[in-house]
Design a protein around this motif. Structure first.
Motif, PDB file in Angstrom:
ATOM      1  N   ALA A  29       0.823  -1.216   0.000  1.00  0.00           N
ATOM      2  CA  ALA A  29       0.000   0.000   0.000  1.00  0.00           C
ATOM      3  C   ALA A  29       0.855   1.264   0.000  1.00  0.00           C
ATOM      4  CB  ALA A  29      -0.928   0.003   1.215  1.00  0.00           C
ATOM      5  N   PHE A  30       2.056   1.183   0.568  1.00  0.00           N
ATOM      6  CA  PHE A  30       2.959   2.331   0.575  1.00  0.00           C
ATOM      7  C   PHE A  30       4.089   2.165  -0.443  1.00  0.00           C
ATOM      8  CE2 PHE A  30       1.190   2.504   4.954  1.00  0.00           C
ATOM      9  CZ  PHE A  30       0.666   3.792   4.900  1.00  0.00           C
ATOM     10  N   GLY A  31       3.878   1.326  -1.424  1.00  0.00           N
ATOM     11  CA  GLY A  31       4.908   1.087  -2.428  1.00  0.00           C
ATOM     12  C   GLY A  31       6.014   0.202  -1.887  1.00  0.00           C
ATOM     13  N   MET A  32       7.144   0.219  -2.570  1.00  0.00           N
ATOM     14  CA  MET A  32       8.282  -0.586  -2.107  1.00  0.00           C
ATOM     15  C   MET A  32       9.558  -0.070  -2.758  1.00  0.00           C
ATOM     16  SD  MET A  32       7.650  -4.057  -4.322  1.00  0.00           S
ATOM     17  CE  MET A  32       9.034  -4.896  -3.590  1.00  0.00           C
ATOM     18  N   GLY A  33      10.695  -0.484  -2.197  1.00  0.00           N
ATOM     19  CA  GLY A  33      11.975  -0.135  -2.805  1.00  0.00           C
ATOM     20  C   GLY A  33      12.309   1.335  -2.651  1.00  0.00           C
ATOM     21  N   ILE A  34      13.027   1.856  -3.621  1.00  0.00           N
ATOM     22  CA  ILE A  34      13.608   3.192  -3.509  1.00  0.00           C
ATOM     23  C   ILE A  34      12.549   4.295  -3.421  1.00  0.00           C
ATOM     24  CG2 ILE A  34      13.860   3.587  -6.002  1.00  0.00           C
ATOM     25  CD1 ILE A  34      16.640   4.800  -5.312  1.00  0.00           C
ATOM     26  N   HIS A  35      11.355   4.039  -3.954  1.00  0.00           N
ATOM     27  CA  HIS A  35      10.286   5.044  -3.896  1.00  0.00           C
ATOM     28  C   HIS A  35       9.253   4.748  -2.817  1.00  0.00           C
ATOM     29  CE1 HIS A  35      11.633   7.504  -7.191  1.00  0.00           C
ATOM     30  NE2 HIS A  35      11.857   6.404  -7.906  1.00  0.00           N
ATOM     31  N   PHE A  36       9.636   3.938  -1.832  1.00  0.00           N
ATOM     32  CA  PHE A  36       8.713   3.664  -0.721  1.00  0.00           C
ATOM     33  C   PHE A  36       8.245   4.997  -0.120  1.00  0.00           C
ATOM     34  CE2 PHE A  36       7.660   2.798   3.722  1.00  0.00           C
ATOM     35  CZ  PHE A  36       6.779   1.747   3.560  1.00  0.00           C
ATOM     36  N   CYS A  37       6.966   5.062   0.196  1.00  0.00           N
ATOM     37  CA  CYS A  37       6.334   6.298   0.678  1.00  0.00           C
ATOM     38  C   CYS A  37       7.092   6.919   1.863  1.00  0.00           C
ATOM     39  CB  CYS A  37       4.900   5.987   1.093  1.00  0.00           C
ATOM     40  SG  CYS A  37       4.039   7.411   1.794  1.00  0.00           S
ATOM     41  N   VAL A  38       7.530   8.161   1.701  1.00  0.00           N
ATOM     42  CA  VAL A  38       8.239   8.828   2.804  1.00  0.00           C
ATOM     43  C   VAL A  38       7.263   9.260   3.910  1.00  0.00           C
ATOM     44  CG1 VAL A  38      10.173   9.624   1.407  1.00  0.00           C
ATOM     45  CG2 VAL A  38       8.169  11.079   1.666  1.00  0.00           C
ATOM     46  N   GLY A  39       5.971   9.276   3.612  1.00  0.00           N
ATOM     47  CA  GLY A  39       4.980   9.673   4.615  1.00  0.00           C
ATOM     48  C   GLY A  39       4.347   8.489   5.331  1.00  0.00           C
ATOM     49  N   ALA A  40       4.859   7.277   5.097  1.00  0.00           N
ATOM     50  CA  ALA A  40       4.222   6.083   5.667  1.00  0.00           C
ATOM     51  C   ALA A  40       4.153   6.142   7.198  1.00  0.00           C
ATOM     52  CB  ALA A  40       4.957   4.824   5.204  1.00  0.00           C
ATOM     53  N   LEU A  41       5.243   6.541   7.844  1.00  0.00           N
ATOM     54  CA  LEU A  41       5.246   6.590   9.308  1.00  0.00           C
ATOM     55  C   LEU A  41       4.229   7.616   9.811  1.00  0.00           C
ATOM     56  CD1 LEU A  41       6.492   5.529  11.919  1.00  0.00           C
ATOM     57  CD2 LEU A  41       8.231   7.310  11.718  1.00  0.00           C
ATOM     58  N   LEU A  42       4.194   8.788   9.155  1.00  0.00           N
ATOM     59  CA  LEU A  42       3.213   9.817   9.529  1.00  0.00           C
ATOM     60  C   LEU A  42       1.790   9.302   9.325  1.00  0.00           C
ATOM     61  CD1 LEU A  42       2.463  12.734  10.329  1.00  0.00           C
ATOM     62  CD2 LEU A  42       2.713  13.354   7.921  1.00  0.00           C
ATOM     63  N   ALA A  43       1.539   8.675   8.161  1.00  0.00           N
ATOM     64  CA  ALA A  43       0.195   8.177   7.857  1.00  0.00           C
ATOM     65  C   ALA A  43      -0.239   7.118   8.871  1.00  0.00           C
ATOM     66  CB  ALA A  43       0.171   7.600   6.439  1.00  0.00           C
ATOM     67  N   ARG A  44       0.682   6.211   9.228  1.00  0.00           N
ATOM     68  CA  ARG A  44       0.344   5.158  10.198  1.00  0.00           C
ATOM     69  C   ARG A  44       0.092   5.762  11.578  1.00  0.00           C
ATOM     70  NH1 ARG A  44       4.524   1.065   7.397  1.00  0.00           N
ATOM     71  NH2 ARG A  44       2.995  -0.431   6.670  1.00  0.00           N
ATOM     72  N   THR A  45       0.891   6.754  11.971  1.00  0.00           N
ATOM     73  CA  THR A  45       0.707   7.404  13.272  1.00  0.00           C
ATOM     74  C   THR A  45      -0.639   8.119  13.310  1.00  0.00           C
ATOM     75  OG1 THR A  45       3.084   7.675  13.472  1.00  0.00           O
ATOM     76  CG2 THR A  45       1.729   9.039  14.906  1.00  0.00           C
ATOM     77  N   GLU A  46      -0.951   8.841  12.234  1.00  0.00           N
ATOM     78  CA  GLU A  46      -2.245   9.547  12.169  1.00  0.00           C
ATOM     79  C   GLU A  46      -3.406   8.565  12.258  1.00  0.00           C
ATOM     80  OE1 GLU A  46      -1.250  13.548   9.531  1.00  0.00           O
ATOM     81  OE2 GLU A  46      -1.943  11.747   8.511  1.00  0.00           O
ATOM     82  N   ALA A  47      -3.285   7.438  11.569  1.00  0.00           N
ATOM     83  CA  ALA A  47      -4.368   6.444  11.575  1.00  0.00           C
ATOM     84  C   ALA A  47      -4.562   5.873  12.977  1.00  0.00           C
ATOM     85  CB  ALA A  47      -4.065   5.328  10.578  1.00  0.00           C
ATOM     86  N   GLN A  48      -3.461   5.614  13.689  1.00  0.00           N
ATOM     87  CA  GLN A  48      -3.585   5.093  15.057  1.00  0.00           C
ATOM     88  C   GLN A  48      -4.276   6.104  15.961  1.00  0.00           C
ATOM     89  OE1 GLN A  48       0.247   3.744  16.435  1.00  0.00           O
ATOM     90  NE2 GLN A  48       0.487   2.382  14.692  1.00  0.00           N
ATOM     91  N   ILE A  49      -3.903   7.379  15.839  1.00  0.00           N
ATOM     92  CA  ILE A  49      -4.535   8.436  16.649  1.00  0.00           C
ATOM     93  C   ILE A  49      -6.011   8.542  16.287  1.00  0.00           C
ATOM     94  CG2 ILE A  49      -4.588  10.927  17.087  1.00  0.00           C
ATOM     95  CD1 ILE A  49      -1.486  10.851  16.600  1.00  0.00           C
ATOM     96  N   LEU A  50      -6.290   8.525  14.978  1.00  0.00           N
ATOM     97  CA  LEU A  50      -7.670   8.639  14.507  1.00  0.00           C
ATOM     98  C   LEU A  50      -8.549   7.529  15.086  1.00  0.00           C
ATOM     99  CD1 LEU A  50      -9.972   9.507  12.521  1.00  0.00           C
ATOM    100  CD2 LEU A  50      -9.009   7.829  10.960  1.00  0.00           C
ATOM    101  N   PHE A  51      -8.138   6.276  14.916  1.00  0.00           N
ATOM    102  CA  PHE A  51      -9.017   5.174  15.328  1.00  0.00           C
ATOM    103  C   PHE A  51      -9.119   5.087  16.850  1.00  0.00           C
ATOM    104  CE2 PHE A  51      -8.108   3.754  10.934  1.00  0.00           C
ATOM    105  CZ  PHE A  51      -9.432   3.755  10.493  1.00  0.00           C
TER     106      PHE A  51
END
Ligand code: HEM
Length: 87
Positions: A29-51
């Protein structure tokens, strides 16, 4: 397609089922390899706070019906347009 890859039955048992405890879960979902999403940690943190906040404030929240209304206009992604909930 990312969506199709994440539902590949050769990699995921019961791939159409939402399973928050799925293990192993090598989704892309966040891609893979050299173009792996740089916002993945932020997005996961936001989702945890949200839920966490949602369930604290609306502990009775539940599905009214399981039929979701998906926005399928983009060929490479799918967005939830509406979902009937009661709380
Ligand atoms: C649930 C939320 C998100 C999802 C599902 C997501 C998904 C993705 C995916 C699949 C890619 C790879 C695209 C490719 O391979 O070409 C990507 C790249 C990227 N994402 Fe996200 N993303 C999310 C949130 C964010 C956030 C919050 C930020 C910034 C604050 C962000 C910034 C980026 C950037 C800058 C790239 C490009 C990385 C590169 O090309 O090296 N994303 N994202």
């Amino acid at each position: 397609m990312l969506n199709a890859a994440n539902r590949d039955p050769e990699f995921f048992s019961d791939p159409q089922q939402f399973d928050i405890r799925r293990q192993p879960n090598r989704h892309i979902a966040f891609g893979m390899g050299i173009h792996f999403c740089v916002g993945a940690l932020l997005a996961r943190t936001e989702a945890q706070i949200l839920f966490r906040t949602l369930l604290e404030r609306m502990p009775q929240i539940q599905l009214v019906d399981e039929k979701a209304d998906w926005d399928l206009r983009k060929p490479n992604s799918r967005m939830l347009h509406s979902l009937n909930l009661a709380f």
